[in-house]
Enzyme design. Structure first.
Site, PDB file in Angstrom:
ATOM      1  N   ASP A   6      10.237 -12.643   4.417  1.00 43.94           N
ATOM      2  CA  ASP A   6       9.147 -11.691   4.200  1.00 43.94           C
ATOM      3  C   ASP A   6       9.422 -10.511   5.116  1.00 43.94           C
ATOM      4  O   ASP A   6       9.285 -10.614   6.334  1.00 43.94           O
ATOM      5  CB  ASP A   6       7.810 -12.371   4.549  1.00 43.94           C
ATOM      6  CG  ASP A   6       6.668 -11.361   4.653  1.00 43.94           C
ATOM      7  OD1 ASP A   6       6.847 -10.209   4.215  1.00 43.94           O
ATOM      8  OD2 ASP A   6       5.598 -11.746   5.166  1.00 43.94           O
ATOM      9  N   GLU A 145       5.668  -9.369  -3.416  1.00 36.49           N
ATOM     10  CA  GLU A 145       4.889 -10.052  -2.375  1.00 36.49           C
ATOM     11  C   GLU A 145       3.680 -10.806  -2.914  1.00 36.49           C
ATOM     12  O   GLU A 145       3.483 -11.974  -2.577  1.00 36.49           O
ATOM     13  CB  GLU A 145       4.465  -9.053  -1.292  1.00 36.49           C
ATOM     14  CG  GLU A 145       5.596  -8.825  -0.314  1.00 36.49           C
ATOM     15  CD  GLU A 145       5.419  -7.573   0.519  1.00 36.49           C
ATOM     16  OE1 GLU A 145       4.301  -7.044   0.578  1.00 36.49           O
ATOM     17  OE2 GLU A 145       6.410  -7.140   1.116  1.00 36.49           O
ATOM     18  N   ASP A 168      -3.525  -8.614  -1.755  1.00 39.51           N
ATOM     19  CA  ASP A 168      -2.546  -8.564  -0.674  1.00 39.51           C
ATOM     20  C   ASP A 168      -2.621  -7.212   0.036  1.00 39.51           C
ATOM     21  O   ASP A 168      -2.093  -6.219  -0.447  1.00 39.51           O
ATOM     22  CB  ASP A 168      -1.143  -8.790  -1.276  1.00 39.51           C
ATOM     23  CG  ASP A 168      -0.045  -8.708  -0.224  1.00 39.51           C
ATOM     24  OD1 ASP A 168      -0.362  -8.456   0.951  1.00 39.51           O
ATOM     25  OD2 ASP A 168       1.124  -8.896  -0.583  1.00 39.51           O
TER      26      ASP A 168
END
Lengths: 566, 576
Positions: A6, A145, A168
Site C-alpha cells: 500500500d 485502493e 476511502d
C-alpha cells in the site's frame, strides 16, 4: 513470493499472503506503517520513513513528503544538491518496504502488487509502475485502493450475497466504490472519487486558522516552506488529538517564539464543513452509477487514516442514516487487500475460488468536431469510447469519419474525464493517422480502446479502406527523452541510503531534535541534555546499551509531548 | 453473436437475472480477468447482453400475448401495467408517511418545511418569489437532507412539485437546477425525466425573461398568447413587423412538441394563433413599405429634380412591383424570409440592429459651432471617445443600464437621416470637424450594428444569396455615386470599374473577415466609413475613396487569408 504494497500519501505498508492468511510486515522500528517520507541526513545519506518524517519540521528543505500527490508529473523535489521526481521518491519508499519484506521473509522479493487510488489516471498509474520497477520490483498488478479494501472486507463475506460501499479517504485522495458479492465473485459495480481531497486538506483548515490567529507574527513568512511544514505538522497533531478529545492545542515554535491556538471539535467541524460537503457528491454518484439505493447496502466500510476523524464519521453517518462498519482496520485494510491480491496472483490454493472484477472509474474517449446548425464547426467535444464503470479488462470501439473534403490525415486527441468539452478533461496523448483523400464523411475510422486490469490503456486506430493502422500505448510526452529505466535504476541504487538497522536511532534523534526546537526555556535545555546523553551512548557503539538508551529517550519525549504521532 | 451468448454462459436462454448471474459467476472461475483477458471480455459481453435482453424479450412477449393475457391480468394492477407500477408505487410511497418507524425530529422538520413550500405553491394566494425561494431553501437546508436516501427522495418529490405547479414555481427552477447540480456538461449527470423537464422549462423561462426585458413587442406577444383567445389585439400592434416575427418564433418553440413550455400558455389561444399564421397572408412589413413609399417622393424629387407626373409614375411602378411581390408571396412562390429567420440576429428589427446613440446628436451642433481651427477636430475626437464609452455601457443589455428601446430607436434615426441627406447640401457648409463628428456618430451607431455584419457572413454562404447581396451592395454604391453627381461633381468614367473591383474584393474577403472575427470586421467598416467622409470633406475625388478602401480591403484580405489557411489546416486534421 509476491508482496502486496500500500503506497500511501502519508503512510505506506507491506504485507504478504502466507499459509492461507495475510501477514503484515513490520518495518525496522517494529511498526506496520512506514511514513512515505524521504529526507537527506546531515551526512549526505538518504533517510526513508519515520526518521525522515520526524525531520520534516526541523529540516523542511531536506525532507520530501506527500509526493504521491504529484505522481505522474515532472515536478522535481530538491534535496540537497540533487533533485528527485515523485516516482523516484516513491521508488525509495518502495525499496525500503521491499527490504523490510525481505528481512521478514528471509528470501529475496522480486514481484509486488501495488495499490493506487481508483481515480489515478493513466499517467499516474504508469508512474507508479515505473516507481516499482525503479525499486527493483516487477509490478504484477496495480490494484485500486478501495477495491483492495473491499477484498480485505469481502474475503470474509464470500458465502453471502451482499452489497457494500467502500469509503476511502486517505491522506491525499478520496475514493468511493460500490461492490457486490455473489456466488463468491467480488464485483465492483461503480467507482468514483476526487483525487484532490484527503486528510491533508483537513490539516490545511487548521493551518489557515492558525495563520489567521497569528497573522502579524507569520506575515513576513507567509509563503515560507519552513513555516508551512511546521504548521502542517502541528495541524496534523492537533487533528489527531481531536479524534479522541473535544479540544486540542495547536502549538508551533517559530523563531524561538511559541504560538498556540486552542481548537475545539465544534470549531473544527464548522471550519471543515466545505470539505465535508465535498464528500457527498462522489458517494451519490457511485450509488447512482451502481444502480443502488443507500438502503441496499449492507455495510459502509471506512478506509484510510482520515476516516478516523470523528467529523468524517459523523458526516458518513448522516449521509446514510446509520453507523458505518468498523469491520476493517482503516489503515491496514488496503495493505491487507494488496496482500490478498498478491495471493490471488500467485494462485494460492486457499484463494482458488475467489474471483474479483473491477471497473474503469472514468470515461475514456477522443475529441471530435461537430457541424453546428449554422454550419459552424464546433471542435473539442468529448466522445467517450469506454464509458466509466465498464468492467475491466474491456475493449470497445467506435466509428468516426472525416470532416472535410480531401482531408489527408486525422488526429485523435485521447482524453479521460466526464466533461462534455475536452478542455476540462485530462489529456492523455494523441494518435495521428493518414487517410486517402475523399469527400467529407466517406472515410471511416475505427478507434478501439483497450483497458487492462491494471488500468493501462492501449489505443488502436484502423482505416478499413486502406488497412492503415496506428497503435498508441499512452506514453507520457515528458518521458520520451528521459534516460531508460535501467540507467535510472542503477543511479537510484547508487544513492547512499541510511542502513535499515540504524533507522530506529535516526528516528529517535530526529524526534529529539524536533522537540528541542519546539520547546522553549527549561524544557528545551532538558531535551538538549537528553539528546547529548543519547549521542554519547551512540558513540559507544554497544547495541544493547543503545537500544536501552533509545527506549529511555523515547519514553522521556513521550512524557514531554504526549504520544508520538508518527 | 446474438445466438451464442447462451453458449458462452453455458445455459439455456432465460430471462431470469439470477440464473444469468450464477452462470456468469460459475464461468468466471475458469475464465477470470487475470489469466484470460480475451475470454473474460467475451464472457462479460455475453453477460451484459443477456441482462440487457431481460427487458426487451419481455416487451416482445407483451406484444404477442397482449390480447389473451388481458383477462387474466386485469385483477392484478401490478401485472397489468408493469412499467407504470414502480412509478405509481413510488408516488404512493411519497404520499404516505415516509416509514412505519417513528420519524425523527429532523424528518418531521423536513416534512413540515416541504408542506409549507407546497402550500405556498398550491395555495390560493400567489406568494411573492422571495418568499417561495426562502421556503425552497429552507427545505434544502433541512438537516435530514444530509442523508443520501432522504436527499434523493426529496429531489424527486420537489422536481415533481415544481413541474406540477408551473408557472407559479418558475422562480424556483434556476435555484433547483443549481441545488441539485443538474449540469448538462457533465457526463456524470443522467437526468430523470422530471429533471430534464425542469431544465428545459428553466431554459425557456430564462429566454422568455430575456425577451421581455426591454422589449415591448415581445411582452405584447406573450400577453396575447396568455390571454383568452377572443381578446382583440389592436391593429397598430399587429402591424408592427416585430410583432409578427416574435409571434412566429414563439409559436415555433411552443410547437416543438414540448409540453413543459406549453404549461405557461393557453393551448387554445396558441392553436388559434398558429392556425392564423399557417394561412398565407399579407406580410406587415410589405404593407408598411407600400404605405411608406409616397413619403420618399419629396426626397427623390429633391435629388433627381423630377417633375410631379414622373414622380407619380415612379411611385405607381414601385407600388406595382411591391404588390406583385405580395401576390407571389401569397401564393407561395416567394419564400425569402424563412431562410433569414434561422438566425435570431436577422429577426431583430433593422433599427434595433444598428444600435443606440441619441447623444451622438450633440456632436453635430458642437462641431458646427466650433471655429474651424486645428484644435477643433481634436476636441471632437475627445468627445467622441467619451461618447463611444457611454454608448458601450448603455447598449450592453447585460449591464442593466440599457435605455428603453423606443428611446434608442429615436436616437438612431435622426443622425442617420441627417447623414443620408448631407450630400444634398452644398459641400462648403461642411467643416472638417463636422465630418469627423459625423464619422464618430456613425461609428457609435454602428456599435450596435455588429450583428448585421455577422449575419451577413452567415447568410452569404450560399452562392445565390451571395449574388443577391452583392447586387444590393452594388445598387447602394451606384445610388450613392449618383447622389454625388447631383452636388456638382462629375463622376469619373472609370467609377463603375472601381465599383466592380470593390465588389470582387468584398466577395474575396468574406471568409477572411469571418476568420478575423466580428470585432475586427467592425473596426474595418468604421475605418472605411470615416475615411469616406474624411476624403469627402477634404475635397478628394470619389476615385480616391475607392482606392483607399480597396487598399484597406487588400490588407485585410492578406491577413485574413493567411489566418484562415492556418485555421483550416488545423481543422482539417480534426476528426468528426
Amino acid at each position: 513470493m509476491i508482496i502486496g504494497i500500500d503506497l500511501g500519501t502519508t503512510n505506506s505498508a507491506v504485507g504478504v499472503w502466507r499459509d492461507g492468511k495475510v501477514e503484515l510486515v513490520p518495518n525496522s522500528l517494529g511498526a506496520v506503517l512506514t511514513p512515505s517520507a524521504v529526507g537527506l541526513d546531515n551526512d549526505g545519506a538518504l533517510l526513508v520513513g519515520l526518521a525522515a518524517r520526524e525531520r520534516r519540521s526541523t529540516h523542511p528543505h531536506l525532507t520530501a513528503t506527500t509526493f504521491k500527490r504529484y505522481m505522474g508529473t515532472t515536478r522535481a523535489t530538491r534535496l540537497g544538491d540533487k533533485s528527485y521526481s515523485p516516482e523516484e521518491l516513491s521508488a525509495l519508499v518502495l525499496a525500503r518496504l521491499k527490504a523490510d519484506a525481505e528481512a521478514y521473509l528471509g528470501e529475496p522479493v522480486r514481484e509486488a502488487v501495488i495499490t493506487v487510488p481508483a481515480y489515478f489516471n493513466d499517467k499516474q498509474r504508469k508512474a507508479t509502475r515505473r516507481a516499482g520497477e525503479l525499486a527493483g520490483l516487477k509490478v504484477e498488478r496495480l490494484l485500486n485502493e478501495p477495491t483492495a479494501a473491499a477484498l480485505a472486507y469481502g474475503i470474509h463475506e464470500l458465502a453471502d450475497e451482499t452489497r457494500f460501499l467502500v469509503f476511502d479517504l486517505g491522506g491525499g485522495t478520496f475514493d468511493v466504490s460500490v461492490l457486490e458479492i455473489f456466488e463468491g465473485v467480488i464485483e465492483v459495480r461503480s467507482s468514483t472519487g476526487d483525487n484532490r481531497l484527503g486528510g491533508e486538506d483537513f490539516n490545511k483548515v487548521l493551518v489557515d486558522r492558525m495563520r489567521a490567529a497569528h497573522r502579524e507574527a507569520f506575515a513576513a513568512d507567509l509563503l515560507g516552506e519552513a513555516l508551512t511544514t511546521r504548521l502542517d505538522a502541528a495541524a496534523e497533531k492537533a487533528r489527531r488529538a481531536l479524534t479522541t478529545a473535544d479540544r486540542a492545542e495547536m502549538a508551533v515554535t517559530w523563531k524561538d517564539q511559541a504560538y498556540t491556538l486552542e481548537v475545539t471539535a465544534e470549531d473544527f467541524e464548522a471550519a471543515a464543513a466545505p470539505l465535508l460537503a465535498k464528500l457527498k457528491e462522489p458517494v451519490t454518484r457511485a450509488l447512482r452509477d451502481g444502480g443502488l439505493r443507500p438502503d441496499d447496502l449492507k455495510e459502509i466500510i471506512l478506509v484510510g487514516g482520515a476516516t478516523r476523524m470523528p467529523v468524517v464519521r459523523r458526516a458518513v453517518t448522516r449521509m446514510f442514516g446509520r453507523f458505518p462498519s468498523t469491520a476493517v482496520h482503516p489503515d491496514e485494510a488496503v495493505v491487507i487487500g494488496a496482500a490478498i491480491q498478491a495471493g490471488l496472483k500467485s494462485r494460492d490454493v486457499a484463494l482458488k475460488d475467489v474471483v474479483m472484477t473491477d471497473v474503469c472509474p472514468y470515461s475514456l474517449g477522443v475529441d471530435v468536431a461537430e457541424q453546428g446548425p449554422g454550419g459552424a464547426l464546433r471542435t473539442g467535444i468529448f466522445s467517450p469510447v469506454i464509458e466509466r464503470n465498464t468492467v475491466v479488462p474491456a475493449s470497445r470501439s467506435k466509428i468516426f469519419s472525416t470532416m472535410q473534403n480531401g482531408q489527408r490525415k486525422v488526429l485523435f486527441g485521447i482524453y479521460q474525464g466526464e466533461a462534455r468539452m475536452v478542455s476540462e478533461n485530462v489529456r492523455l496523448g494523441e494518435v495521428e493517422i493518414p487517410v486517402p483523400p475523399a469527400k467529407a464523411g466517406e472515410i471511416s475510422l475505427e478507434c478501439r480502446f483497450s483497458y487492462d486490469v491494471n488500468g493501462l490503456i492501449e489505443i488502436d486506430v484502423l482505416v478499413p479502406q486502406t488497412n492503415e493502422r496506428r497503435q498508441l500505448v499512452i506514453v507520457d510526452e515528458d518521458d520520451r527523452n528521459a534516460p531508460d529505466l535501467e540507467t535510472r535504476r542503477a543511479a537510484l541504487a547508487a544513492l547512499k541510503v541510511n542502513p535499515r538497522d540504524t533507522d530506529a536511532n535516526r528516528a529517535a534523534m530526529a524526534r529529539a531534535q524536533r522537540c528541542y526546537e519546539m520547546f522553549l526555556g527549561d524544557v528545551r535545555e532538558h531535551v538538549g541534555m537528553l539528546l547529548s546523553q543519547f549521542e554519547g551512548v551512540l558513540d559507544g557503539q554497544d547495541p544493547r546499551q543503545i537500544d536501552a538508551a533509545r527506549q529511555q529517550l523515547l519514553a522521556a519525549l513521550d512524557e514531554l509531548e504526549g504520544e508520538s504521532f508518527l | 453473436m446474438s445466438h451464442d451468448i447462451w453458449d458462452v454462459l453455458g445455459i439455456e436462454p432465460t430471462r431470469d437475472r439470477d440464473t444469468i448471474r450464477r452462470a456468469y459467476a460459475r464461468k468466471l472461475r475458469v475464465t477470470n480477468p487475470e489469466d484470460d483477458a480475451e475470454g473474460f471480455m467475451r464472457l462479460r459481453e455475453a453477460h451484459d447482453e443477456a441482462v440487457a435482453r431481460i427487458d426487451w424479450d419481455w416487451m416482445w412477449e407483451e406484444d404477442e400475448e397482449g390480447e389473451d393475457a388481458d383477462g387474466g391480468q386485469a385483477g392484478d394492477p401490478h401485472a397489468a401495467s408493469p412499467t407504470l407500477a414502480p412509478v405509481a408505487l413510488a408516488t404512493m410511497e411519497r404520499a404516505l408517511p415516509a416509514s412505519p418507524a417513528p420519524p425523527t425530529p429532523e424528518a418531521e422538520e423536513l416534512q413540515a418545511r416541504i408542506e409549507r413550500l407546497e402550500l405556498l405553491l398550491r395555495g390560493y394566494e400567489i406568494a411573492p418569489a422571495a418568499e417561495l425561494e426562502a421556503a425552497f431553501h429552507a427545505v434544502l437546508n433541512a438537516e435530514a437532507l444530509e442523508q443520501i436516501a432522504v436527499a434523493d427522495e426529496v429531489e424527486a418529490r420537489l422536481s415533481h412539485l415544481l413541474l406540477e405547479t408551473a408557472p407559479r414555481s418558475d422562480a424556483l427552477l434556476a435555484p433547483a437546477v443549481d441545488a441539485f447540480r443538474w449540469r448538462r456538461d457533465d457526463l456524470h449527470f443522467e437526468p430523470s425525466a422530471a429533471a430534464e423537464a425542469i431544465i428545459q422549462r428553466r431554459d425557456f423561462v430564462e429566454r422568455r425573461d430575456r425577451l421581455l426585458r426591454n422589449d415591448d413587442q415581445a411582452s405584447a406577444v406573450v400577453a396575447v398568447l396568455q390571454g383568452p383567445p377572443t381578446a382583440k389585439v389592436p391593429l397598430w400592434r399587429r402591424l408592427n413587423p416585430r410583432f409578427e416575427i416574435v409571434m412566429k418564433t414563439l409559436l415555433e418553440r411552443l410547437g416543438a412538441g414540448d409540453g413543459v413550455l406549453m404549461a405557461g400558455f393557453d393551448a387554445e389561444t396558441v392553436a388559434l394563433w398558429r392556425r392564423r399564421y399557417e394561412r398565407p397572408r399579407l406580410s406587415s412589413g410589405m404593407i408598411w413599405f407600400t404605405l411608406g413609399a409616397p413619403l420618399l417622393a419629396p426626397l427623390i424629387a429633391a435629388v433627381n429634380n423630377l417633375s410631379p407626373p414622373t414622380l407619380l409614375a415612379v411611385y405607381l411602378a414601385t407600388a406595382g412591383v411591391i404588390l406583385a411581390g405580395q401576390l407571389f408571396y401569397l401564393h407561395g412562390y416567394l419564400r425569402l424570409k424563412t431562410a433569414w429567420e434561422i438566425h435570431r440576429s436577422w429577426r431583430a428589427g433593422a433599427l434595433e440592429r444598428i444600435g443606440w446613440a441619441p447623444l451622438s446628436l450633440v456632436l453635430l451642433p458642437v462641431s458646427a459651432l466650433l471655429p474651424d481651427t486645428l484644435w477643433s477636430p481634436l476636441a471632437v475626437t475627445g468627445l467622441g471617445a467619451l461618447l463611444l464609452a457611454w454608448t458601450y455601457i448603455t447598449t450592453d443589455e447585460a449591464s442593466g443600464l440599457a435605455l428603453p428601446l423606443h428611446q434608442r430607436l429615436l436616437g438612431q434615426v435622426v443622425p442617420f437621416a441627417w447623414a443620408l441627406s448631407l450630400p444634398l447640401f452644398d459641400v462648403d457648409v461642411i467643416t472638417p470637424s463636422m465630418i469627423l463628428a459625423l464619422g464618430v456618430a456613425a461609428a457609435v451607431d454602428f456599435r450596435g450594428g455588429t450583428q448585421v455584419i455577422q449575419a451577413w457572413h452567415l447568410e452569404m454562404a450560399k452562392p445565390l444569396r451571395l449574388l443577391g447581396a452583392l447586387a444590393f451592395l452594388a445598387a447602394v454604391i451606384v445610388a450613392g455615386l449618383a447622389a454625388w453627381r447631383m452636388t456638382g461633381e462629375t463622376l469619373p468614367a472609370w467609377a463603375p470599374l472601381c465599383v466592380a473591383v470593390v465588389l470582387a474584393l468584398a466577395i474575396g474577403h468574406r471568409l477572411p473577415t469571418a476568420v478575423l472575427g466580428e470585432q475586427l470586421a467592425q473596426v474595418r467598416y468604421y475605418g472605411m466609413f470615416v475615411l469616406f467622409w474624411l476624403s469627402r470633406g477634404l475635397d478628394v475625388i470619389v476615385g480616391s475613396w475607392l482606392v483607399i478602401s480597396t487598399l484597406w480591403m487588400l490588407i485585410g484580405m492578406a491577413v485574413g487569408v493567411i489566418l484562415s489557411l492556418t485555421i483550416e489546416a488545423r481543422d482539417r486534421t480534426s476528426a468528426r
